[in-house]
Design a protein around this motif. Structure first.
Motif, PDB file in Angstrom:
ATOM      1  N   ILE A   1       0.876  -1.131   0.128  1.00 41.61           N
ATOM      2  CA  ILE A   1      -0.031   0.020  -0.104  1.00 41.61           C
ATOM      3  C   ILE A   1       0.900   1.253  -0.056  1.00 41.61           C
ATOM      4  O   ILE A   1       1.571   1.564   0.994  1.00 41.61           O
ATOM      5  CB  ILE A   1      -0.968  -0.013   1.395  1.00 41.61           C
ATOM      6  CG1 ILE A   1      -1.803  -1.187   1.198  1.00 41.61           C
ATOM      7  CG2 ILE A   1      -1.687   1.266   1.280  1.00 41.61           C
ATOM      8  CD1 ILE A   1      -2.415  -1.526   2.592  1.00 41.61           C
TER       9      ILE A   1
ATOM     10  N   GLU B   1      -1.947   4.398  -2.400  1.00 36.95           N
ATOM     11  CA  GLU B   1      -3.325   4.625  -1.866  1.00 36.95           C
ATOM     12  C   GLU B   1      -3.662   5.119  -0.562  1.00 36.95           C
ATOM     13  O   GLU B   1      -2.973   5.110   0.298  1.00 36.95           O
ATOM     14  CB  GLU B   1      -4.112   3.188  -1.489  1.00 36.95           C
ATOM     15  CG  GLU B   1      -4.078   2.251  -2.867  1.00 36.95           C
ATOM     16  CD  GLU B   1      -2.969   1.648  -3.440  1.00 36.95           C
ATOM     17  OE1 GLU B   1      -2.984   0.947  -4.351  1.00 36.95           O
ATOM     18  OE2 GLU B   1      -1.868   1.813  -2.775  1.00 36.95           O
TER      19      GLU B   1
ATOM     20  N   TYR C   1      -6.681   6.363   2.262  1.00 38.09           N
ATOM     21  CA  TYR C   1      -8.146   6.145   2.572  1.00 38.09           C
ATOM     22  C   TYR C   1      -8.850   7.547   2.639  1.00 38.09           C
ATOM     23  O   TYR C   1      -8.612   8.386   3.561  1.00 38.09           O
ATOM     24  CB  TYR C   1      -8.462   5.559   3.985  1.00 38.09           C
ATOM     25  CG  TYR C   1      -9.551   5.301   4.386  1.00 38.09           C
ATOM     26  CD1 TYR C   1     -10.449   4.325   3.939  1.00 38.09           C
ATOM     27  CD2 TYR C   1     -10.280   6.132   5.511  1.00 38.09           C
ATOM     28  CE1 TYR C   1     -11.646   4.154   4.321  1.00 38.09           C
ATOM     29  CE2 TYR C   1     -11.350   5.591   5.999  1.00 38.09           C
ATOM     30  CZ  TYR C   1     -12.472   4.902   5.357  1.00 38.09           C
ATOM     31  OH  TYR C   1     -13.548   4.650   5.702  1.00 38.09           O
TER      32      TYR C   1
ATOM     33  N   PHE D   1      -9.350  -1.137  -1.290  1.00 40.40           N
ATOM     34  CA  PHE D   1      -8.958  -0.655  -2.562  1.00 40.40           C
ATOM     35  C   PHE D   1     -10.138  -0.148  -3.596  1.00 40.40           C
ATOM     36  O   PHE D   1     -11.178  -0.779  -3.545  1.00 40.40           O
ATOM     37  CB  PHE D   1      -8.194  -1.934  -3.457  1.00 40.40           C
ATOM     38  CG  PHE D   1      -6.885  -2.382  -2.591  1.00 40.40           C
ATOM     39  CD1 PHE D   1      -5.830  -1.741  -2.814  1.00 40.40           C
ATOM     40  CD2 PHE D   1      -6.960  -3.305  -1.660  1.00 40.40           C
ATOM     41  CE1 PHE D   1      -4.547  -2.174  -2.130  1.00 40.40           C
ATOM     42  CE2 PHE D   1      -5.795  -3.756  -0.991  1.00 40.40           C
ATOM     43  CZ  PHE D   1      -4.835  -3.101  -1.262  1.00 40.40           C
ATOM     44  N   THR D   2      -9.568   0.828  -4.628  1.00 37.41           N
ATOM     45  CA  THR D   2     -10.573   1.404  -5.173  1.00 37.41           C
ATOM     46  C   THR D   2     -10.646   1.015  -6.647  1.00 37.41           C
ATOM     47  O   THR D   2     -11.603   0.722  -7.434  1.00 37.41           O
ATOM     48  CB  THR D   2     -10.577   3.075  -5.222  1.00 37.41           C
ATOM     49  OG1 THR D   2      -9.190   3.242  -5.665  1.00 37.41           O
ATOM     50  CG2 THR D   2     -10.867   3.502  -3.849  1.00 37.41           C
TER      51      THR D   2
END
Length: 438
Positions: free
Chosen positions: A26, A29, A31, A369-370
């Motif tokens: 990560i 990324e 949040y 995750f997007t």
């Protein structure tokens, strides 16, 4: 003065690549309050593309429909994500319920019930599944499949056949390896727990580093080219983890297991390359993929270029043999929400579903995750291992396109004293057991 001539053993060498771990890291990324629907959408999009390509050779005479496009009595193929409605699945809202109904007793390790049902959903809608071809005991929420069947007047889709993704493509295994080289796997050291035994760990370290008197055992040690520690290396005293400020004495006590682990890793890294993965009890993030243990925890081991702190899951190539493994959380979670004769059956299912952790994020914590799902298995490993299991087990699985995979359940070392050695030449594996008799 006469000196006895002794046979010298030189440790064998190998080529190591760990670029496979980038997808589990990560980095950029962030949040921003995103929900988990996006990881499910990314999973469905990629897996549906794959299943669509397999459907013509599976059922060439049948059309592929969306859930919203189903017609009563018309046979077709639908592709979507399974959702398992479980009567006994724990719900946090039940803790706040004013009226608590009497529910049957649940086995502490499993939440299965005969009345569990499966539902398939895609972007257009969802439909309840029926028929004997699809067993709720086998499947879990999050698995993407293609189903052959037809809708009934009651709005239920009766399944006649199931298509899973199957084993992914595999890089060719080198056949020119003429000598035995071993990768040693162990997990669940649990240093700091009541069941840990420092003498047992030292026996393991001495075997790896070749500090043994037996010439045969010295030859075995020289064949070890890499070591993997698959999670749960330490265990902290629960009474100290209160969330309150700790006294300096307690801080020192809390650090003792890490300090002991570092001393052990220091000895191993001085002689052979070693990967350490985080586990459920280790000082790392809880949600998968777990990020590498901070190198500052290991002041003695970190300076060695043979020491690598890795992610969980972890993937690497050694002499062009691909390894993939986890510290066991994915398989332990499958054991709670489905049934199988052995843990290896769960491991094999994740491989055939092409997904390391299908129950994430439903019942297994993972990062939201997007735009991707890092747990999809895009390349078939030659060795697929799972740490922190109750006992050792192994199986060789063959795919429809000639793939050959060695599945391994690694037992907890602190309870069994067992490590697993995998031969890179032929993918055979065996256990190496250590015990202390006082």
């Amino acid at each position: 003065m006469e000196i006895d001539s002794e046979m010298t053993h030189e440790r064998k060498q190998s080529d190591y690549t760990w670029l496979q771990d980038e997808r589990f890291e990560i980095q950029k990324e962030m949040y921003r309050g995103q929900q988990y629907s996006q990881i499910y959408f990314a999973r469905l999009h990629l897996m549906r593309t794959l299943l669509y390509s397999l459907a013509p050779s599976w059922k060439p005479h049948l059309p592929v429909c969306k859930v919203l496009g189903l017609e009563e009595g018309k046979e077709c193929i639908i592709v979507g994500t399974l959702f398992k409605h479980m009567k006994l699945k724990p719900c946090v809202l039940d803790e706040y319920s004013k009226e608590r109904s009497v529910t049957p007793l649940v086995k502490p390790h499993n939440f299965m019930h005969p009345d569990d049902t499966l539902i398939l959903e895609d972007e257009s809608g969802r439909v309840k599944l029926g028929g004997s071809a699809l067993s709720p005991a086998v499947y879990v929420t999050g698995v993407v499949v293609a189903l052959h069947g037809k809708e009934t007047s009651a709005g239920e889709f009766v399944v006649e056949d199931v298509l899973e993704a199957g084993l992914p493509p595999q890089i060719e295994r080198p056949l020119d390896l003429k000598e035995d080289k071993y990768v040693l796997l162990f997990s669940g050291l649990s240093i700091g727990s009541n069941s840990s035994n420092p003498l047992l760990f030292q026996l393991l370290v001495d075997h790896i580093t070749g500090h043994v008197s037996d010439d045969e055992e010295l030859g075995l040690a020289a064949q070890i080219v890499h070591v993997v520690i698959a999670g749960n290396s330490v265990e902290f005293p629960r009474k100290l983890l209160t969330g309150q400020n700790m006294a300096s004495k307690d801080q020192s006590t809390l650090y003792e297991p890490i300090k002991e682990l570092d001393i052990m890793l220091n000895q191993i890294a001085a002689g052979v390359s070693v990967d350490i993965m985080p586990g459920l009890n280790d000082p790392a993030n809880f949600a998968l993929p777990q990020q590498p243990l901070n190198r500052c925890l290991f002041p003695g081991s970190a300076p060695y270029n043979t020491f690598r702190s890795c992610t969980n899951p972890h993937s690497f190539d050694i002499d062009n043999i691909r390894f993939l493994g986890t510290s066991g959380q994915n398989i332990d979670d499958l054991d709670k929400y489905s049934e199988a004769e052995s843990k290896l059956d769960f491991v094999e299912r994740t491989l055939k579903w092409r997904h390391l952790a299908p129950t994430a994020p439903n019942t297994l914590g993972c990062y939201p995750f997007t735009d991707r799902d890092p747990f999809l298995i895009e390349s078939c490993p030659h060795v697929y291992f799972v740490g922190n299991q109750d006992k050792y087990d192994s199986r060789l699985v063959k795919g429809s396109e000639g793939q050959l995979v060695r599945l391994i359940c690694i037992p907890k070392f602190c309870e069994t004293g067992v490590a697993v050695a995998v031969n890179l030449r032929n993918l055979e594996c065996h256990t190496r057991s250590f015990n202390i008799q006082l």
